[in-house]
Design a protein around this motif. Structure first.
Motif, PDB file in Angstrom:
ATOM      1  N   MET A 141      12.283   0.320  25.022  1.00 45.19           N
ATOM      2  CA  MET A 141      13.565   0.122  24.350  1.00 45.19           C
ATOM      3  C   MET A 141      13.917  -1.344  24.112  1.00 45.19           C
ATOM      4  O   MET A 141      15.080  -1.686  23.900  1.00 45.19           O
ATOM      5  CB  MET A 141      14.675   0.806  25.157  1.00 45.19           C
ATOM      6  N   THR A 142      12.933  -2.237  24.131  1.00 46.57           N
ATOM      7  CA  THR A 142      13.228  -3.617  23.760  1.00 46.57           C
ATOM      8  C   THR A 142      13.565  -3.671  22.270  1.00 46.57           C
ATOM      9  O   THR A 142      13.090  -2.841  21.477  1.00 46.57           O
ATOM     10  CB  THR A 142      12.028  -4.538  24.039  1.00 46.57           C
ATOM     11  N   SER A 143      14.366  -4.640  21.889  1.00 43.42           N
ATOM     12  CA  SER A 143      14.761  -4.737  20.480  1.00 43.42           C
ATOM     13  C   SER A 143      13.556  -4.979  19.582  1.00 43.42           C
ATOM     14  O   SER A 143      13.482  -4.464  18.457  1.00 43.42           O
ATOM     15  CB  SER A 143      15.793  -5.852  20.300  1.00 43.42           C
ATOM     16  N   GLU A 144      12.568  -5.759  20.080  1.00 41.09           N
ATOM     17  CA  GLU A 144      11.378  -6.061  19.282  1.00 41.09           C
ATOM     18  C   GLU A 144      10.550  -4.799  19.028  1.00 41.09           C
ATOM     19  O   GLU A 144      10.089  -4.554  17.906  1.00 41.09           O
ATOM     20  CB  GLU A 144      10.516  -7.109  19.983  1.00 41.09           C
ATOM     21  N   ARG A 175      11.609  -1.600  19.258  1.00 37.81           N
ATOM     22  CA  ARG A 175      12.369  -0.616  18.482  1.00 37.81           C
ATOM     23  C   ARG A 175      12.317  -0.949  16.998  1.00 37.81           C
ATOM     24  O   ARG A 175      12.161  -0.067  16.139  1.00 37.81           O
ATOM     25  CB  ARG A 175      13.815  -0.575  18.979  1.00 37.81           C
ATOM     26  N   ALA A 176      12.427  -2.231  16.664  1.00 33.23           N
ATOM     27  CA  ALA A 176      12.345  -2.647  15.261  1.00 33.23           C
ATOM     28  C   ALA A 176      10.951  -2.368  14.700  1.00 33.23           C
ATOM     29  O   ALA A 176      10.808  -1.880  13.571  1.00 33.23           O
ATOM     30  CB  ALA A 176      12.691  -4.124  15.134  1.00 33.23           C
ATOM     31  N   ASP A 200      10.424   1.486  14.234  1.00 33.72           N
ATOM     32  CA  ASP A 200      11.205   1.971  13.086  1.00 33.72           C
ATOM     33  C   ASP A 200      10.499   1.634  11.773  1.00 33.72           C
ATOM     34  O   ASP A 200      10.373   2.478  10.878  1.00 33.72           O
ATOM     35  CB  ASP A 200      12.607   1.365  13.090  1.00 33.72           C
ATOM     36  N   SER A 212      18.686   3.316  16.162  1.00 30.97           N
ATOM     37  CA  SER A 212      18.792   1.962  15.637  1.00 30.97           C
ATOM     38  C   SER A 212      19.838   1.175  16.410  1.00 30.97           C
ATOM     39  O   SER A 212      20.795   1.760  16.921  1.00 30.97           O
ATOM     40  CB  SER A 212      19.170   1.998  14.160  1.00 30.97           C
ATOM     41  N   PRO A 213      19.687  -0.124  16.548  1.00 31.77           N
ATOM     42  CA  PRO A 213      20.659  -0.917  17.289  1.00 31.77           C
ATOM     43  C   PRO A 213      22.029  -0.870  16.647  1.00 31.77           C
ATOM     44  O   PRO A 213      22.148  -0.726  15.460  1.00 31.77           O
ATOM     45  CB  PRO A 213      20.082  -2.328  17.249  1.00 31.77           C
TER      46      PRO A 213
END
Length: 399
Positions: A300-303, A305-306, A309, A398-399
């Motif tokens: 679930m790190t932002s990097e 997840r992006a 996606d 998505s964040p």
């Protein structure tokens, strides 16, 4: 002119033509690798119009996500100007996992003076044999496959390992398999004529240092083992963990024999889980197996997840470890180009080895002075929650 004279002259002309073709074909092999390096230094000293990156990978054999991860990263880099506005161009070549083809590709790359870096290889044996070609021709080579050559195995002035080396990976496995406060009783099975031998050796050294106890070992020759003997022998031995390292067909064969023998000890399979392994093993054997995991698609790190996606949106599936490693490796190279404004391999190597931590899809990247990625954690996951089954998981929010 006599017919004999005509034939003689025709023969000479044919011989000369064949010799010219041979010279042109083999020229890169005859030319000095050091000379190729000198030409590269001159060409890449100029302000770069592009960053040329070669890739040597067994695309047709692996059929993994390496090419997709690289293409995704390339488009992001070029569209977003992430390499300081300098475009990246990829040259993807299929080495088929064969040294003769890998060598030909390595020589072609070495003899391309505008090329700054090479990304490869899936097989540590090919990586070890190609390394001197890149070292002598002053070409940066990035190693994104888990279990790549150790820094001490070959000169590594031009090497960057974006995944753990073989010894580092084996030590991380031993730590992950450890039992805090208890002595792990483990059995080792490995291919004596392949990379499994070194993996088993390093796992043994690390586990022994942690108080582990080896209760069984069995080296075998690739493709020639009768795993029934070892499976039934292991039924009589109290082991907390069975560790096997070898090529996929042998791993599948052992797991089937272990399932037939009724072994109950968990089996650590040193391989990347895949649909092909799933289909060959069968559900029962798969569920008994444990796999090492460097990349977690559900992290679930932002990097990550992006990345996931974007990968799902473009390719309609989850990325695998190869896709994530290829993506991160090219993005890392682009970051080095951005900070240096250079296409020269030594400038890029210095920037990568000296740069602060960089966060990618796989995790955080920091390098030591020998170009080895530091602090990479290996997780052990059961077959039923491995990468293959996670492909069915819902996309992260998505964040």
């Amino acid at each position: 002119m006599s017919l004999m004279a005509v034939r003689f002259r025709w023969g000479l002309a044919t011989t000369a033509a064949l010799a010219l073709v041979a010279i042109l074909t083999l020229a890169p092999q005859w030319r000095s690798l050091e000379g190729m390096g000198a030409r590269r230094a001159v060409v890449l000293a100029r302000p770069p119009a592009e960053i040329l990156v070669g890739v040597s990978w067994p695309f047709s054999i692996r059929r993994d996500g390496m090419a997709e991860g690289l293409r995704l990263a390339q488009d992001e880099i070029n569209q977003g100007g992430l390499a300081g506005g300098i475009p990246v161009r990829l040259v993807l070549r299929d080495d088929q996992g064969v040294w003769a083809e890998a060598r030909r590709i390595a020589l072609d790359f070495a003899d391309t003076p505008a090329m700054s870096a090479v990304i490869g290889y899936d097989d540590i044996r090919l990586a070890l044999r190609a390394a001197p070609i890149f070292e002598k021709s002053r070409l940066l080579y990035l190693l994104p496959a888990v279990g790549n050559p150790d820094p001490g195995e070959a000169s590594s002035r031009y090497a960057i390992r974006t995944a753990p080396s073989l010894s580092s990976f084996a030590r991380a496995l031993a730590v992950a398999a450890g039992r805090p406060g208890e002595s792990l009783r483990f059995a080792l099975i490995w291919d004596e004529d392949g990379p499994g031998k070194e993996l088993a050796t390093q796992f043994l050294i690390a586990q022994s240092g942690m108080g582990g106890n080896r209760v069984f070992q069995w080296p075998y020759l690739t493709g020639r083992a009768d795993f029934r003997a070892s499976a039934y022998r292991l039924r009589e031995i109290e082991a907390d963990l069975i560790v096997i390292a070898g090529p996929s067909p042998d791993l599948v064969d052992f797991l089937r024999k272990a399932d037939g023998a009724g072994l109950i000890a968990p089996i650590l399979v040193i391989a990347e889980p895949s649909d092909a392994l799933w289909a060959q093993m069968g559900t029962a054997a798969w569920r008994r197996a444990i796999f090492p995991q460097i990349y977690d698609v559900a992290a679930m790190t932002s990097e990550n997840r992006a990345f996931v996606d974007k990968f799902r949106a473009r390719f309609g599936k989850d990325p695998d470890a190869a896709a994530a490693q290829g993506y991160d490796t090219l993005r890392l190279l682009a970051e080095a180009v951005r900070t240096t404004g250079s296409a020269e391999p030594l400038d890029l190597i210095f920037a990568l080895r000296q740069s602060p931590a960089w966060a990618g899809a796989v995790g955080e990247y920091r390098f030591d002075r020998q170009g080895e990625v530091r602090d990479r954690i290996v997780r052990l996951v059961p077959g039923e929650v491995s990468v293959t089954s996670s492909r069915l998981a819902p996309a992260p929010a998505s964040p």
